[in-house]
Motif scaffolding. Structure first.
Motif, PDB file in Angstrom:
ATOM      1  N   ARG A  17       0.898  -1.228   0.025  1.00 53.02           N
ATOM      2  CA  ARG A  17       0.109   0.065   0.010  1.00 53.02           C
ATOM      3  C   ARG A  17       0.717   1.281  -0.045  1.00 53.02           C
ATOM      4  O   ARG A  17       0.482   2.172  -0.792  1.00 53.02           O
ATOM      5  CB  ARG A  17      -1.012  -0.089   1.113  1.00 53.02           C
ATOM      6  CG  ARG A  17      -1.873  -0.900   0.910  1.00 53.02           C
ATOM      7  CD  ARG A  17      -2.894  -0.993   2.229  1.00 53.02           C
ATOM      8  NE  ARG A  17      -3.192   0.013   2.934  1.00 53.02           N
ATOM      9  CZ  ARG A  17      -3.756   0.554   3.980  1.00 53.02           C
ATOM     10  NH1 ARG A  17      -3.715  -0.524   4.957  1.00 53.02           N
ATOM     11  NH2 ARG A  17      -4.125   1.603   4.316  1.00 53.02           N
ATOM     12  N   LEU A  18       1.985   1.364   0.730  1.00 52.82           N
ATOM     13  CA  LEU A  18       2.698   2.195   0.747  1.00 52.82           C
ATOM     14  C   LEU A  18       3.539   2.534  -0.335  1.00 52.82           C
ATOM     15  O   LEU A  18       3.395   3.785  -0.971  1.00 52.82           O
ATOM     16  CB  LEU A  18       3.782   2.274   1.897  1.00 52.82           C
ATOM     17  CG  LEU A  18       3.215   2.565   3.373  1.00 52.82           C
ATOM     18  CD1 LEU A  18       4.705   2.108   4.455  1.00 52.82           C
ATOM     19  CD2 LEU A  18       2.911   4.052   3.519  1.00 52.82           C
ATOM     20  N   ARG A  19       4.101   1.515  -1.114  1.00 49.82           N
ATOM     21  CA  ARG A  19       4.374   1.511  -2.563  1.00 49.82           C
ATOM     22  C   ARG A  19       3.602   2.049  -3.414  1.00 49.82           C
ATOM     23  O   ARG A  19       3.929   2.939  -4.260  1.00 49.82           O
ATOM     24  CB  ARG A  19       5.076   0.237  -2.989  1.00 49.82           C
ATOM     25  CG  ARG A  19       6.215  -0.333  -2.428  1.00 49.82           C
ATOM     26  CD  ARG A  19       6.688  -1.534  -2.860  1.00 49.82           C
ATOM     27  NE  ARG A  19       8.009  -1.971  -2.227  1.00 49.82           N
ATOM     28  CZ  ARG A  19       8.182  -3.265  -1.945  1.00 49.82           C
ATOM     29  NH1 ARG A  19       7.399  -4.213  -1.983  1.00 49.82           N
ATOM     30  NH2 ARG A  19       9.489  -3.546  -1.111  1.00 49.82           N
ATOM     31  N   HIS A  20       2.484   1.667  -3.489  1.00 50.13           N
ATOM     32  CA  HIS A  20       1.222   2.200  -4.367  1.00 50.13           C
ATOM     33  C   HIS A  20       1.027   3.778  -4.104  1.00 50.13           C
ATOM     34  O   HIS A  20       1.177   4.635  -4.959  1.00 50.13           O
ATOM     35  CB  HIS A  20       0.047   1.497  -4.148  1.00 50.13           C
ATOM     36  CG  HIS A  20      -0.983   1.925  -5.041  1.00 50.13           C
ATOM     37  ND1 HIS A  20      -1.162   1.704  -6.315  1.00 50.13           N
ATOM     38  CD2 HIS A  20      -2.052   2.597  -4.882  1.00 50.13           C
ATOM     39  CE1 HIS A  20      -2.118   2.365  -6.750  1.00 50.13           C
ATOM     40  NE2 HIS A  20      -3.010   2.891  -5.790  1.00 50.13           N
ATOM     41  N   HIS A  21       1.062   4.261  -2.793  1.00 49.00           N
ATOM     42  CA  HIS A  21       0.928   5.768  -2.461  1.00 49.00           C
ATOM     43  C   HIS A  21       2.022   6.408  -2.895  1.00 49.00           C
ATOM     44  O   HIS A  21       2.208   7.614  -3.520  1.00 49.00           O
ATOM     45  CB  HIS A  21       0.374   5.793  -1.031  1.00 49.00           C
ATOM     46  CG  HIS A  21      -0.773   5.467  -0.602  1.00 49.00           C
ATOM     47  ND1 HIS A  21      -2.012   6.072  -1.008  1.00 49.00           N
ATOM     48  CD2 HIS A  21      -1.258   4.483   0.291  1.00 49.00           C
ATOM     49  CE1 HIS A  21      -2.960   5.508  -0.500  1.00 49.00           C
ATOM     50  NE2 HIS A  21      -2.691   4.406   0.046  1.00 49.00           N
ATOM     51  N   ALA A  22       3.199   6.052  -2.866  1.00 50.03           N
ATOM     52  CA  ALA A  22       4.410   6.600  -3.254  1.00 50.03           C
ATOM     53  C   ALA A  22       4.501   6.638  -4.714  1.00 50.03           C
ATOM     54  O   ALA A  22       5.084   7.695  -5.169  1.00 50.03           O
ATOM     55  CB  ALA A  22       5.631   5.896  -2.599  1.00 50.03           C
ATOM     56  N   LYS A  24       2.258   6.836  -6.970  1.00 50.69           N
ATOM     57  CA  LYS A  24       1.295   7.894  -7.319  1.00 50.69           C
ATOM     58  C   LYS A  24       1.819   9.120  -7.617  1.00 50.69           C
ATOM     59  O   LYS A  24       1.655  10.153  -8.239  1.00 50.69           O
ATOM     60  CB  LYS A  24       0.152   7.606  -6.833  1.00 50.69           C
ATOM     61  CG  LYS A  24      -0.789   6.612  -7.112  1.00 50.69           C
ATOM     62  CD  LYS A  24      -2.365   6.728  -6.759  1.00 50.69           C
ATOM     63  CE  LYS A  24      -2.555   7.198  -5.314  1.00 50.69           C
ATOM     64  NZ  LYS A  24      -3.862   7.014  -4.872  1.00 50.69           N
ATOM     65  N   ARG A  25       2.797   9.469  -6.470  1.00 52.95           N
ATOM     66  CA  ARG A  25       3.526  10.731  -6.373  1.00 52.95           C
ATOM     67  C   ARG A  25       4.962  10.699  -6.939  1.00 52.95           C
ATOM     68  O   ARG A  25       5.499  11.841  -6.654  1.00 52.95           O
ATOM     69  CB  ARG A  25       3.323  11.024  -4.764  1.00 52.95           C
ATOM     70  CG  ARG A  25       1.866  11.382  -4.352  1.00 52.95           C
ATOM     71  CD  ARG A  25       1.869  11.245  -3.056  1.00 52.95           C
ATOM     72  NE  ARG A  25       0.610  11.427  -2.340  1.00 52.95           N
ATOM     73  CZ  ARG A  25      -0.387  10.511  -2.428  1.00 52.95           C
ATOM     74  NH1 ARG A  25      -0.159   9.396  -3.066  1.00 52.95           N
ATOM     75  NH2 ARG A  25      -1.429  10.738  -1.970  1.00 52.95           N
ATOM     76  N   VAL A  29       9.512   5.180  -1.137  1.00 48.49           N
ATOM     77  CA  VAL A  29       8.820   4.626   0.002  1.00 48.49           C
ATOM     78  C   VAL A  29       9.391   5.555   1.126  1.00 48.49           C
ATOM     79  O   VAL A  29       8.299   6.125   1.876  1.00 48.49           O
ATOM     80  CB  VAL A  29       8.630   3.302   0.284  1.00 48.49           C
ATOM     81  CG1 VAL A  29       8.147   2.774   1.628  1.00 48.49           C
ATOM     82  CG2 VAL A  29       7.726   2.353  -0.654  1.00 48.49           C
ATOM     83  N   TYR A  32       8.342   9.235   0.871  1.00 43.98           N
ATOM     84  CA  TYR A  32       6.751   9.140   0.977  1.00 43.98           C
ATOM     85  C   TYR A  32       6.388   9.259   2.547  1.00 43.98           C
ATOM     86  O   TYR A  32       5.603  10.101   3.207  1.00 43.98           O
ATOM     87  CB  TYR A  32       5.886   8.199   0.373  1.00 43.98           C
ATOM     88  CG  TYR A  32       4.463   8.143   0.720  1.00 43.98           C
ATOM     89  CD1 TYR A  32       3.720   9.174  -0.048  1.00 43.98           C
ATOM     90  CD2 TYR A  32       3.972   7.346   1.568  1.00 43.98           C
ATOM     91  CE1 TYR A  32       2.333   9.213   0.420  1.00 43.98           C
ATOM     92  CE2 TYR A  32       2.405   7.216   1.951  1.00 43.98           C
ATOM     93  CZ  TYR A  32       1.770   8.223   1.156  1.00 43.98           C
ATOM     94  OH  TYR A  32       0.458   8.244   1.668  1.00 43.98           O
ATOM     95  N   THR A  36       5.014  12.216   5.038  1.00 44.28           N
ATOM     96  CA  THR A  36       3.744  12.246   5.561  1.00 44.28           C
ATOM     97  C   THR A  36       3.948  12.395   7.060  1.00 44.28           C
ATOM     98  O   THR A  36       3.271  13.077   7.680  1.00 44.28           O
ATOM     99  CB  THR A  36       3.278  10.643   5.510  1.00 44.28           C
ATOM    100  OG1 THR A  36       3.065  10.518   4.167  1.00 44.28           O
ATOM    101  CG2 THR A  36       2.096  10.510   6.429  1.00 44.28           C
TER     102      THR A  36
END
Length: 60
Positions: A17-22, A24-25, A29, A32, A36
């Motif tokens: 999940r963290l990899r996905h959010h990172a 996208k930006r 990780v 990100y 945060t």
């Protein structure tokens, strides 16, 4: 200014999940997570999460 190391152990699902959010930006990780933690509202959001967790587990 000195530096410290923070090591985290997390399950695979959370890391993904963290990899996905990172991603996208366009960030790593690590970047990100640091970004945060540096957000102005982090302290309040963290406190709210702690309180909700305590209520869920009946600590308070």
């Amino acid at each position: 200014m000195g530096t410290d190391v923070l090591s985290l152990r997390m399950d695979h699902e959370l890391l993904e999940r963290l990899r996905h959010h990172a991603a996208k930006r366009g960030m790593s990780v690590q970047d990100y997570v640091v970004r945060t933690l540096m957000r102005d509202d982090f302290d309040q959001r963290f406190q709210t999460a702690v309180e909700e967790t305590e209520r869920f587990y009946g600590v308070t």
